[in-house]
Motif scaffolding. Structure first.
Motif, PDB file in Angstrom:
ATOM      1  N   ASN A  39       3.224 -14.418   2.359  1.00 32.03           N
ATOM      2  CA  ASN A  39       2.721 -14.169   0.990  1.00 32.03           C
ATOM      3  C   ASN A  39       1.548 -13.389   0.849  1.00 32.03           C
ATOM      4  O   ASN A  39       1.523 -12.636  -0.214  1.00 32.03           O
ATOM      5  CB  ASN A  39       2.695 -15.522   0.212  1.00 32.03           C
ATOM      6  N   VAL A  40       0.586 -13.320   1.807  1.00 35.21           N
ATOM      7  CA  VAL A  40      -0.675 -12.611   1.686  1.00 35.21           C
ATOM      8  C   VAL A  40      -0.256 -11.277   1.590  1.00 35.21           C
ATOM      9  O   VAL A  40      -1.026 -10.385   0.971  1.00 35.21           O
ATOM     10  CB  VAL A  40      -1.204 -13.029   2.955  1.00 35.21           C
ATOM     11  N   HIS A  45       3.398  -5.209  -0.286  1.00 31.81           N
ATOM     12  CA  HIS A  45       5.069  -4.648  -0.301  1.00 31.81           C
ATOM     13  C   HIS A  45       5.557  -4.420  -1.660  1.00 31.81           C
ATOM     14  O   HIS A  45       6.403  -3.533  -1.786  1.00 31.81           O
ATOM     15  CB  HIS A  45       5.826  -6.020   0.063  1.00 31.81           C
ATOM     16  N   LEU A  46       5.244  -4.949  -2.888  1.00 32.63           N
ATOM     17  CA  LEU A  46       5.543  -4.831  -4.162  1.00 32.63           C
ATOM     18  C   LEU A  46       5.346  -3.359  -4.529  1.00 32.63           C
ATOM     19  O   LEU A  46       6.190  -2.450  -5.101  1.00 32.63           O
ATOM     20  CB  LEU A  46       4.892  -5.589  -5.254  1.00 32.63           C
ATOM     21  N   VAL A  47       4.204  -2.704  -4.156  1.00 32.36           N
ATOM     22  CA  VAL A  47       3.778  -1.240  -4.495  1.00 32.36           C
ATOM     23  C   VAL A  47       4.136  -0.375  -3.250  1.00 32.36           C
ATOM     24  O   VAL A  47       4.314   0.726  -3.298  1.00 32.36           O
ATOM     25  CB  VAL A  47       2.366  -1.246  -4.705  1.00 32.36           C
ATOM     26  N   TRP A  51       6.532  -1.915   3.458  1.00 35.37           N
ATOM     27  CA  TRP A  51       5.808  -3.304   4.438  1.00 35.37           C
ATOM     28  C   TRP A  51       7.122  -4.291   4.360  1.00 35.37           C
ATOM     29  O   TRP A  51       6.763  -5.455   4.848  1.00 35.37           O
ATOM     30  CB  TRP A  51       4.914  -3.913   3.397  1.00 35.37           C
ATOM     31  N   SER A  52       8.237  -3.935   4.127  1.00 40.80           N
ATOM     32  CA  SER A  52       9.378  -4.985   4.160  1.00 40.80           C
ATOM     33  C   SER A  52       9.692  -5.375   5.498  1.00 40.80           C
ATOM     34  O   SER A  52       9.860  -6.857   5.746  1.00 40.80           O
ATOM     35  CB  SER A  52      10.779  -4.272   3.848  1.00 40.80           C
ATOM     36  N   GLY A  53       9.332  -4.865   6.708  1.00 37.38           N
ATOM     37  CA  GLY A  53       9.270  -5.349   8.174  1.00 37.38           C
ATOM     38  C   GLY A  53       8.253  -6.263   8.238  1.00 37.38           C
ATOM     39  O   GLY A  53       8.234  -6.805   9.418  1.00 37.38           O
ATOM     40  N   LEU A 120      12.355  -7.710  -4.853  1.00 35.45           N
ATOM     41  CA  LEU A 120      11.095  -6.991  -4.661  1.00 35.45           C
ATOM     42  C   LEU A 120      11.256  -5.534  -4.906  1.00 35.45           C
ATOM     43  O   LEU A 120      10.279  -4.853  -5.699  1.00 35.45           O
ATOM     44  CB  LEU A 120      10.407  -7.362  -3.567  1.00 35.45           C
ATOM     45  N   ARG A 121      12.423  -4.914  -4.388  1.00 30.29           N
ATOM     46  CA  ARG A 121      12.658  -3.411  -4.507  1.00 30.29           C
ATOM     47  C   ARG A 121      12.910  -3.067  -5.923  1.00 30.29           C
ATOM     48  O   ARG A 121      12.719  -2.004  -6.433  1.00 30.29           O
ATOM     49  CB  ARG A 121      13.879  -3.148  -3.656  1.00 30.29           C
TER      50      ARG A 121
END
Length: 362
Positions: A39-40, A45-47, A51-53, A120-121
């Motif tokens: 979660n950090v 990842h949202l922007v 970062w998905s991996g 998220l995508r």
């Protein structure tokens, strides 16, 4: 080994406790998600979907001896955990580490990583198309999200609304830190609307695109294309009943003693966001509490009675505002600016630490 330890919850504290106890007991980690969620890194990842991996990590290398059961705890009593499936997991010791719920996007509800990634995508697509963003809440989540948005899309207008008179609410953080964060937000062009709230929520669900206009209680009209709720943490304790429910405070958090045991339940410990410990709910605190609990259970397994105690940390924070911005504070070093914060947390978001914790770096 004949001693079973059930760890309920596979977040930061839960995986730390489970791994530390794996050598000394039969550990059963109970977690409904099919992957650990870092979660950090979720706002990054949202922007930046690249970062998905580095957001969802498998549990399959965490334990050398123990096992992970992917199910939810439907009920917990001293001596056993009843799963959503109806199965019962007897345990000599139980560690409650179910954490908390928080509005999307700071946390995701989905238990399947692929489904959470899709959510998220979709939010990323809507956010990337927006020219004006409204964030409700000027606590750490709202500020960090504002920084991430501005770092990714500098021309996107970001407004933060909060009824508190200053950022970071009632936290015991120094004015110097708040001033540094406000300075960076102002430099990035983030608008702060403090001391008021919205008269009514926006017409769309959070994270969904669509232009709208809302009015604050002070009469100001605000227009945006997307909004997110950045407040409203709730301890995840709804599965507790009987004597354990008696240990809940008025906010639904578990009271614990200095040794992190639930009062009246010698074999039940609690760590992380689920506790009523008066300190900031951060991954680091959950991990430190997990170390104390693991040491105490080991002491009890060896017949000892001298248990370690946990002392709440003094106020502190590492608040990134994008990969290269932010501010940090602890009482030892004082306030640190963007460059130091980027090195501490902003660039890496501690990904390598959790790859190591989950034995994924080997």
């Amino acid at each position: 080994m004949s001693t079973t330890v059930a760890v309920v919850g596979g977040g930061y504290g839960g995986v730390t406790a489970a791994k530390a106890l794996d050598e000394f007991a039969d550990v059963v980690l109970i977690e409904p998600r099919d992957a650990f969620v870092h979660n950090v890194a979720i706002l990054r990842h949202l922007v930046d979907p690249g970062w998905s991996g580095r957001l969802f990590f498998p549990y399959d290398r965490l334990l050398a001896r123990g096992k992970v059961i992917h199910d939810r705890a439907a009920a917990v009593e001293a001596g056993a955990v009843t799963l959503g499936s109806g199965d019962r997991v007897p345990a000599d010791y139980i560690v409650l580490a179910t954490g908390s719920r928080y509005p999307f996007p700071a946390k995701v509800e989905e238990t399947i990583a692929a489904e959470a990634a899709d959510t998220l995508r979709d939010a990323h697509t809507a956010l990337a198309a927006a020219t004006r963003v409204l964030l409700l809440g000027a606590g750490p989540v709202g500020l960090e999200l504002a920084g991430e948005i501005k770092a990714a899309w500098p021309d996107t207008a970001v407004t933060i609304v909060d009824p508190a008179p200053d950022i970071l609410g009632a936290t015991a953080l120094p004015g110097e830190l708040r001033a540094e964060v406000r300075r960076q937000l102002d430099e990035a062009g983030v608008e702060l609307v403090l001391g008021t709230a919205l008269s009514a929520e926006p017409p769309h669900e959070p994270g969904r695109g669509g232009a709208f206009t809302v009015t604050t209680r002070s009469g100001e009209r605000l227009s945006a294309d997307i909004w997110f709720r950045c407040h409203g943490v709730v301890p995840a304790t709804e599965y507790l009943g009987g004597g354990l429910a008696d240990a809940l405070d008025e906010k639904g958090a578990l009271r614990v003693g200095p040794d992190l045991r639930v009062p009246g339940h010698a074999g039940v410990f609690a760590i992380g966001d689920v506790t009523a410990i008066p300190e900031a709910k951060m991954a680091k605190a959950a991990e430190q509490q997990a170390a104390v609990v693991a040491a105490n259970i080991r002491t009890l397994l060896e017949g000892g009675t001298d248990l370690a105690t946990y002392s709440p940390s003094s106020p502190g924070i590492a608040l990134p505002l994008g990969p290269h911005g932010g501010a940090s504070y602890n009482e030892t070093v004082g306030v640190l600016g963007a460059e130091a914060t980027s090195k501490i947390k902003g660039t890496s978001l501690r990904v390598e630490s959790y790859l190591e914790l989950l034995n994924l770096d080997r």
